[in-house]
Motif scaffolding. Structure first.
Motif, mmCIF file in Angstrom:
data_model
loop_
_atom_site.group_PDB
_atom_site.id
_atom_site.type_symbol
_atom_site.label_atom_id
_atom_site.label_comp_id
_atom_site.label_asym_id
_atom_site.label_seq_id
_atom_site.Cartn_x
_atom_site.Cartn_y
_atom_site.Cartn_z
ATOM 1 N N SER A 1 9.167 9.730 -3.808
ATOM 2 C CA SER A 1 10.227 9.892 -4.660
ATOM 3 C C SER A 1 9.981 9.128 -6.014
ATOM 4 O O SER A 1 10.112 9.428 -7.272
ATOM 5 C CB SER A 1 11.764 9.616 -4.138
ATOM 6 O OG SER A 1 11.667 8.357 -3.921
ATOM 7 N N LEU B 1 9.714 10.343 -10.046
ATOM 8 C CA LEU B 1 10.265 9.778 -10.887
ATOM 9 C C LEU B 1 9.711 9.277 -12.052
ATOM 10 O O LEU B 1 9.956 9.497 -13.287
ATOM 11 C CB LEU B 1 11.260 8.416 -10.277
ATOM 12 C CG LEU B 1 11.993 7.466 -11.398
ATOM 13 C CD1 LEU B 1 13.067 8.366 -12.085
ATOM 14 C CD2 LEU B 1 12.430 6.529 -10.517
ATOM 15 N N LEU C 1 12.903 11.854 -13.648
ATOM 16 C CA LEU C 1 14.309 12.540 -13.324
ATOM 17 C C LEU C 1 15.138 11.476 -12.456
ATOM 18 O O LEU C 1 14.357 11.185 -11.479
ATOM 19 C CB LEU C 1 14.082 13.621 -12.535
ATOM 20 C CG LEU C 1 13.592 14.926 -13.367
ATOM 21 C CD1 LEU C 1 13.129 16.075 -12.142
ATOM 22 C CD2 LEU C 1 14.699 15.702 -14.222
ATOM 23 N N THR C 2 15.810 10.741 -13.001
ATOM 24 C CA THR C 2 16.714 9.695 -12.470
ATOM 25 C C THR C 2 17.342 9.973 -11.300
ATOM 26 O O THR C 2 17.370 9.116 -10.228
ATOM 27 C CB THR C 2 17.366 8.652 -13.476
ATOM 28 O OG1 THR C 2 18.321 9.756 -13.862
ATOM 29 C CG2 THR C 2 16.448 8.197 -14.435
ATOM 30 N N VAL C 3 17.645 11.295 -11.188
ATOM 31 C CA VAL C 3 18.533 11.611 -9.969
ATOM 32 C C VAL C 3 17.524 11.314 -8.576
ATOM 33 O O VAL C 3 18.153 11.200 -7.589
ATOM 34 C CB VAL C 3 18.985 13.016 -10.043
ATOM 35 C CG1 VAL C 3 17.555 14.058 -9.970
ATOM 36 C CG2 VAL C 3 19.901 13.467 -9.032
ATOM 37 N N LEU C 4 16.440 11.449 -8.606
ATOM 38 C CA LEU C 4 15.321 11.227 -7.458
ATOM 39 C C LEU C 4 15.544 9.669 -7.119
ATOM 40 O O LEU C 4 15.195 9.517 -5.717
ATOM 41 C CB LEU C 4 13.921 11.352 -7.931
ATOM 42 C CG LEU C 4 13.700 12.938 -8.243
ATOM 43 C CD1 LEU C 4 12.298 13.402 -8.779
ATOM 44 C CD2 LEU C 4 13.717 13.846 -7.106
ATOM 45 N N ALA D 1 18.255 8.352 -6.146
ATOM 46 C CA ALA D 1 19.109 8.427 -4.981
ATOM 47 C C ALA D 1 18.475 8.654 -3.847
ATOM 48 O O ALA D 1 18.976 8.111 -2.951
ATOM 49 C CB ALA D 1 20.070 9.568 -5.466
ATOM 50 N N THR E 1 15.457 7.527 -2.985
ATOM 51 C CA THR E 1 14.385 6.402 -2.511
ATOM 52 C C THR E 1 14.744 5.449 -1.570
ATOM 53 O O THR E 1 14.008 5.255 -0.626
ATOM 54 C CB THR E 1 14.114 5.760 -4.055
ATOM 55 O OG1 THR E 1 13.763 6.663 -4.920
ATOM 56 C CG2 THR E 1 13.064 4.706 -3.637
#
Length: 124
Positions: free
Chosen positions: A86, A90, A95-98, A100, A102
């Motif tokens: 992840s 990232l 994509l900062t949603v990834l 979540a 980690t």
């Protein structure tokens, strides 16, 4: 099974070196632009640390096969895939949603170390 774990550790180790080198050279401009150099380095470090642990587990299982060591291996492999994977995505996509997912990989790493301790307690 134990042979396969040692082979897996060899493959993961080679990938750790290759990914780290590619990040340091081929991806460096992208990582700098995305502000993710340190994040990429963290992903590689954690992959490498846990690859070495998987190698150690494979060695242990040659002489002391037990379920806890197998569970530890599974958790650490899953941790590498989720945690480091992840972070790699990232770093490349921003994509900062990834971020979540980690921590799920981090939990898998922790479980892997706990299973390793349980296996050592049972074995020794």
């Amino acid at each position: 099974m134990n042979r396969n774990i040692l082979i897996l550790a060899g493959i993961l180790g080679a990938l750790s070196v290759a990914i780290g080198a590619f990040g340091a050279h081929g991806l460096k401009p992208l990582l700098i632009d995305n502000g993710r150099v340190e994040t990429f380095e963290t992903a590689v470090k954690y992959q490498f640390y846990h690859t070495l642990a998987i190698f150690g587990l494979g060695i242990l299982m040659l002489k002391y096969p037990n379920k806890q060591f197998k569970y530890a291996t599974f958790c650490m492999v899953l941790g590498i895939l989720v945690f480091s994977g992840s972070l790699y995505i990232l770093c490349l996509t921003n994509l900062t949603v990834l971020g979540a997912i980690t921590p799920i990989g981090g939990v898998m790493f922790i479980l892997g170390w706990i299973f390793m301790a349980m296996g050592a307690k049972k074995t020794f």
